[in-house]
Structures are given as structure tokens and as C-alpha cells.
Write a protein that holds these residues in place. Structure first.
Motif, PDB file in Angstrom:
ATOM      1  N   HIS A  58       0.846  -1.186   0.000  1.00  0.00           N
ATOM      2  CA  HIS A  58       0.000   0.000   0.000  1.00  0.00           C
ATOM      3  C   HIS A  58       0.885   1.241   0.000  1.00  0.00           C
ATOM      4  CE1 HIS A  58      -2.623   3.117   1.889  1.00  0.00           C
ATOM      5  NE2 HIS A  58      -3.440   2.624   0.974  1.00  0.00           N
ATOM      6  N   LEU A  59       0.678   2.110  -0.974  1.00  0.00           N
ATOM      7  CA  LEU A  59       1.476   3.330  -1.072  1.00  0.00           C
ATOM      8  C   LEU A  59       1.156   4.262   0.099  1.00  0.00           C
ATOM      9  CD1 LEU A  59       1.135   3.837  -4.912  1.00  0.00           C
ATOM     10  CD2 LEU A  59       3.274   3.399  -3.682  1.00  0.00           C
ATOM     11  N   PRO A  60       2.167   4.757   0.785  1.00  0.00           N
ATOM     12  CA  PRO A  60       1.921   5.577   1.976  1.00  0.00           C
ATOM     13  C   PRO A  60       1.558   7.029   1.683  1.00  0.00           C
ATOM     14  CG  PRO A  60       4.278   5.252   1.671  1.00  0.00           C
ATOM     15  CD  PRO A  60       3.588   4.454   0.597  1.00  0.00           C
ATOM     16  N   VAL A  61       1.792   7.491   0.442  1.00  0.00           N
ATOM     17  CA  VAL A  61       1.483   8.879   0.075  1.00  0.00           C
ATOM     18  C   VAL A  61       0.701   8.885  -1.233  1.00  0.00           C
ATOM     19  CG1 VAL A  61       3.459   9.896   1.272  1.00  0.00           C
ATOM     20  CG2 VAL A  61       3.714   9.149  -1.090  1.00  0.00           C
ATOM     21  N   LEU A  62      -0.083   9.937  -1.446  1.00  0.00           N
ATOM     22  CA  LEU A  62      -0.898  10.007  -2.657  1.00  0.00           C
ATOM     23  C   LEU A  62      -0.127  10.514  -3.874  1.00  0.00           C
ATOM     24  CD1 LEU A  62      -4.356  11.254  -1.358  1.00  0.00           C
ATOM     25  CD2 LEU A  62      -3.697   8.970  -2.108  1.00  0.00           C
ATOM     26  N   ARG A  63       1.007  11.102  -3.659  1.00  0.00           N
ATOM     27  CA  ARG A  63       1.804  11.588  -4.796  1.00  0.00           C
ATOM     28  C   ARG A  63       3.132  10.850  -4.782  1.00  0.00           C
ATOM     29  NH1 ARG A  63       0.412  15.725  -7.635  1.00  0.00           N
ATOM     30  NH2 ARG A  63       1.831  16.676  -9.093  1.00  0.00           N
ATOM     31  N   THR A  64       3.426  10.125  -5.854  1.00  0.00           N
ATOM     32  CA  THR A  64       4.674   9.380  -5.943  1.00  0.00           C
ATOM     33  C   THR A  64       5.470   9.835  -7.155  1.00  0.00           C
ATOM     34  OG1 THR A  64       3.701   7.616  -7.273  1.00  0.00           O
ATOM     35  CG2 THR A  64       3.639   7.330  -4.879  1.00  0.00           C
ATOM     36  N   GLN A  65       6.687   9.404  -7.212  1.00  0.00           N
ATOM     37  CA  GLN A  65       7.552   9.721  -8.341  1.00  0.00           C
ATOM     38  C   GLN A  65       6.982   9.088  -9.612  1.00  0.00           C
ATOM     39  OE1 GLN A  65      11.572   8.660  -7.524  1.00  0.00           O
ATOM     40  NE2 GLN A  65      12.365   9.451  -9.446  1.00  0.00           N
ATOM     41  N   ASP A  66       7.069   9.836 -10.709  1.00  0.00           N
ATOM     42  CA  ASP A  66       6.604   9.315 -11.992  1.00  0.00           C
ATOM     43  C   ASP A  66       7.591   8.269 -12.480  1.00  0.00           C
ATOM     44  OD1 ASP A  66       5.086   9.062 -14.296  1.00  0.00           O
ATOM     45  OD2 ASP A  66       6.073  10.730 -15.315  1.00  0.00           O
ATOM     46  N   LEU A  67       7.091   7.087 -12.794  1.00  0.00           N
ATOM     47  CA  LEU A  67       7.953   6.031 -13.295  1.00  0.00           C
ATOM     48  C   LEU A  67       8.135   6.158 -14.802  1.00  0.00           C
ATOM     49  CD1 LEU A  67       6.686   2.990 -11.197  1.00  0.00           C
ATOM     50  CD2 LEU A  67       8.694   4.423 -10.806  1.00  0.00           C
ATOM     51  N   ASP A  68       9.228   5.607 -15.297  1.00  0.00           N
ATOM     52  CA  ASP A  68       9.517   5.681 -16.722  1.00  0.00           C
ATOM     53  C   ASP A  68       8.544   4.791 -17.499  1.00  0.00           C
ATOM     54  OD1 ASP A  68      11.659   6.625 -18.766  1.00  0.00           O
ATOM     55  OD2 ASP A  68      11.341   4.509 -19.222  1.00  0.00           O
ATOM     56  N   ALA A  77      10.313  -4.590 -18.948  1.00  0.00           N
ATOM     57  CA  ALA A  77       9.242  -5.080 -18.061  1.00  0.00           C
ATOM     58  C   ALA A  77       8.567  -6.309 -18.660  1.00  0.00           C
ATOM     59  CB  ALA A  77       8.215  -3.980 -17.815  1.00  0.00           C
ATOM     60  N   PHE A  78       8.326  -6.294 -19.960  1.00  0.00           N
ATOM     61  CA  PHE A  78       7.697  -7.413 -20.670  1.00  0.00           C
ATOM     62  C   PHE A  78       8.566  -8.675 -20.600  1.00  0.00           C
ATOM     63  CE2 PHE A  78       6.702  -9.497 -24.846  1.00  0.00           C
ATOM     64  CZ  PHE A  78       5.390  -9.857 -24.547  1.00  0.00           C
ATOM     65  N   ASN A  79       9.874  -8.481 -20.725  1.00  0.00           N
ATOM     66  CA  ASN A  79      10.860  -9.553 -20.601  1.00  0.00           C
ATOM     67  C   ASN A  79      10.485 -10.781 -21.443  1.00  0.00           C
ATOM     68  OD1 ASN A  79      13.181 -10.835 -19.819  1.00  0.00           O
ATOM     69  ND2 ASN A  79      12.451 -11.389 -17.780  1.00  0.00           N
ATOM     70  N   ALA A  80      10.345 -10.566 -22.735  1.00  0.00           N
ATOM     71  CA  ALA A  80      10.051 -11.641 -23.693  1.00  0.00           C
ATOM     72  C   ALA A  80       8.792 -12.422 -23.322  1.00  0.00           C
ATOM     73  CB  ALA A  80      11.245 -12.582 -23.836  1.00  0.00           C
ATOM     74  N   VAL A  87      10.134  -4.334 -11.891  1.00  0.00           N
ATOM     75  CA  VAL A  87      11.038  -3.700 -10.924  1.00  0.00           C
ATOM     76  C   VAL A  87      12.379  -3.404 -11.589  1.00  0.00           C
ATOM     77  CG1 VAL A  87      12.236  -4.002  -8.721  1.00  0.00           C
ATOM     78  CG2 VAL A  87       9.873  -4.805  -8.980  1.00  0.00           C
ATOM     79  N   ALA A  88      12.919  -4.385 -12.296  1.00  0.00           N
ATOM     80  CA  ALA A  88      14.213  -4.224 -12.961  1.00  0.00           C
ATOM     81  C   ALA A  88      14.179  -3.090 -13.987  1.00  0.00           C
ATOM     82  CB  ALA A  88      14.614  -5.533 -13.640  1.00  0.00           C
ATOM     83  N   ALA A  89      13.085  -2.955 -14.705  1.00  0.00           N
ATOM     84  CA  ALA A  89      12.976  -1.918 -15.737  1.00  0.00           C
ATOM     85  C   ALA A  89      13.101  -0.521 -15.146  1.00  0.00           C
ATOM     86  CB  ALA A  89      11.647  -2.056 -16.473  1.00  0.00           C
ATOM     87  N   GLN A  90      12.486  -0.308 -13.990  1.00  0.00           N
ATOM     88  CA  GLN A  90      12.565   1.008 -13.356  1.00  0.00           C
ATOM     89  C   GLN A  90      13.935   1.240 -12.734  1.00  0.00           C
ATOM     90  OE1 GLN A  90      10.305   3.249 -13.919  1.00  0.00           O
ATOM     91  NE2 GLN A  90       9.051   1.745 -14.994  1.00  0.00           N
ATOM     92  N   GLN A  91      14.471   0.215 -12.115  1.00  0.00           N
ATOM     93  CA  GLN A  91      15.785   0.358 -11.493  1.00  0.00           C
ATOM     94  C   GLN A  91      16.867   0.616 -12.532  1.00  0.00           C
ATOM     95  OE1 GLN A  91      15.048  -1.943  -7.321  1.00  0.00           O
ATOM     96  NE2 GLN A  91      16.414  -2.931  -8.730  1.00  0.00           N
ATOM     97  N   ALA A  92      16.693   0.098 -13.750  1.00  0.00           N
ATOM     98  CA  ALA A  92      17.648   0.364 -14.826  1.00  0.00           C
ATOM     99  C   ALA A  92      17.652   1.847 -15.199  1.00  0.00           C
ATOM    100  CB  ALA A  92      17.309  -0.486 -16.051  1.00  0.00           C
ATOM    101  N   ARG A  93      16.597   2.550 -14.863  1.00  0.00           N
ATOM    102  CA  ARG A  93      16.478   3.994 -15.118  1.00  0.00           C
ATOM    103  C   ARG A  93      16.758   4.814 -13.853  1.00  0.00           C
ATOM    104  NH1 ARG A  93      16.841   4.585 -20.297  1.00  0.00           N
ATOM    105  NH2 ARG A  93      15.137   3.832 -21.537  1.00  0.00           N
ATOM    106  N   ASN A  94      17.352   4.163 -12.843  1.00  0.00           N
ATOM    107  CA  ASN A  94      17.653   4.805 -11.550  1.00  0.00           C
ATOM    108  C   ASN A  94      16.400   5.322 -10.858  1.00  0.00           C
ATOM    109  OD1 ASN A  94      20.482   4.378 -11.632  1.00  0.00           O
ATOM    110  ND2 ASN A  94      20.654   6.068 -13.090  1.00  0.00           N
ATOM    111  N   LEU A  95      15.315   4.575 -10.995  1.00  0.00           N
ATOM    112  CA  LEU A  95      14.055   4.900 -10.329  1.00  0.00           C
ATOM    113  C   LEU A  95      13.733   3.798  -9.324  1.00  0.00           C
ATOM    114  CD1 LEU A  95      12.125   6.085 -13.487  1.00  0.00           C
ATOM    115  CD2 LEU A  95      12.806   7.513 -11.565  1.00  0.00           C
ATOM    116  N   PRO A  96      12.921   4.106  -8.322  1.00  0.00           N
ATOM    117  CA  PRO A  96      12.581   3.087  -7.317  1.00  0.00           C
ATOM    118  C   PRO A  96      11.673   2.005  -7.903  1.00  0.00           C
ATOM    119  CG  PRO A  96      11.377   5.124  -6.888  1.00  0.00           C
ATOM    120  CD  PRO A  96      12.309   5.404  -8.027  1.00  0.00           C
TER     121      PRO A  96
END
Length: 197
Positions: A58-68, A77-80, A87-96
Motif C-alpha cells: 500500500h502506497l503511503p502517500v498520494l503523490r509518488t515519483q513518476d515512473l519511466d 518489463a515485458f521480458n520476452a 522492478v528491474a525496468a525502473q531500477q535500470a532507469r535509476n528509479l525506485p
């Protein structure tokens, strides 16, 4: 206006579109939907067999960082077809990356959950184009992509839009937009390039 089966007249139709948050962020725990299943876990690094996993939370705040949401990120993310690279797709962009599994519930979004309870909620509706906002926006209004990728060329784009078809059929329509910019309209979608439409 009548529906295709010749049933009762349709007085008004509304389509509510949110940009960027995936379905599961808003409705992943809505009762009865194909959303975040019990026991779901996603590997942090699908390339490693012993990878730690991330789980929905459950997200603790109503406004979060925009993901790529680029084409490259969508493919990771699709990974064939394994659908385990979120998770890996966002982390590859230095995002949580864990934000990809965060969700809100009815106490956070009562207005949207009330609409979902009383109208239609499309839990099996997917993007027309894999990643990228521009192509998906074009599908939304024209039923196809211009094929120009994520940019509008200097000479603009000519596409028949649903609004053109409604206008030609004598059916009224309106778009309601938050933070409306009057320089953007049916014919001029780029304030820097009035020929782009």
C-alpha cells in the motif's frame, strides 16, 4: 445515438483516462478485478535465479515519483513475455523499482472507486503501443499510431481522429482536460508547432 445492436438510445458516453499510473496502482486490489493477486512477487533482477523479490504494498502517500514509461522500459518489463521485469525496468532507469508494485485502495481514491463500483472498469484493457505516451495518445484519439515514434515531425501529422468522425456524423462531443491549455485543440496539438495535428 443508438448502439450497434439497435437497443436503447445512448444519451451520453464518457471515457475517463488517467496518464501514467498503471491500472494496478489505482485498482489492483479492487474486489473482483484481474489485478494484484494474493501471493504475487516479482524478482528484483529476473536474470538472477536467486534474485530477491518485491511484493505489492500500500502506497503511503498520494503523490509518488513518476515512473519511466518509454518503449525501452516497457520491453524490459515485458521480458520476452515473462512479465517479470517491472522492478528491474525502473531500477535500470535509476528509479525506485518497488513503486511498480505500489497500490492505492478505496480509502485513498474514493471518487475513482465509486465510479468503478457504479460504472464500467476495464481491468483487461491494455496499451495499444508498447510504451511511450505519444503513440498511445494517438491510439486513444485516432485508433492508430502515426508511426513517427515519440516525436512529432516539423511538418506535423495528419490523422483522422474520432472527433473528426463524430463531427462528420453530426454527433456532439467535448473533451474535459485538467489544466486546460486553450492553445491546444482538435486541429492544433502542439503550441510550438501549430501545423501539428
Amino acid at each position: 445515438m443508438r448502439d450497434a445492436r439497435g437497443g436503447a438510445p445512448i444519451q451520453d458516453g464518457f471515457r475517463i483516462v488517467q496518464g501514467n499510473p498503471p491500472f494496478d496502482n489505482y485498482f489492483g486490489t479492487f474486489p473482483g478485478v484481474n489485478g494484484l493477486s494474493s501471493g504475487l512477487s516479482v524478482p528484483v533482477d529476473p536474470a538472477r535465479k536467486s534474485s530477491p523479490v518485491a511484493v505489492p504494498y500500500h502506497l503511503p502517500v498520494l503523490r509518488t515519483q513518476d515512473l519511466d514509461h518509454s518503449v525501452i522500459t516497457a520491453k524490459v518489463a515485458f521480458n520476452a513475455g515473462r512479465m517479470d521485469g517491472f522492478v528491474a525496468a525502473q531500477q535500470a532507469r535509476n528509479l525506485p523499482g518497488s513503486l511498480a508494485l505500489g497500490y492505492y485502495d478505496g480509502t485513498d481514491l474514493p471518487y475513482y472507486w465509486d465510479l468503478a463500483q457504479n460504472y464500467v472498469l476495464a481491468d483487461r484493457f491494455f496499451s495499444s503501443a508498447m510504451g511511450g505516451s505519444l503513440a498511445n495518445h494517438q491510439f486513444l484519439v485516432a485508433g492508430k499510431s502515426s508511426g513517427t515514434g515519440e516525436s512529432i515531425p516539423p511538418e506535423g501529422i495528419q490523422m483522422t481522429k474520432i472527433f473528426d468522425r463524430l463531427q462528420a456524423a453530426g454527433i456532439s462531443w467535448k473533451c474535459y482536460v485538467k489544466k486546460y491549455d486553450p492553445t491546444l485543440n482538435l486541429r492544433h496539438t502542439d503550441p510550438k508547432n501549430p501545423r501539428a495535428s
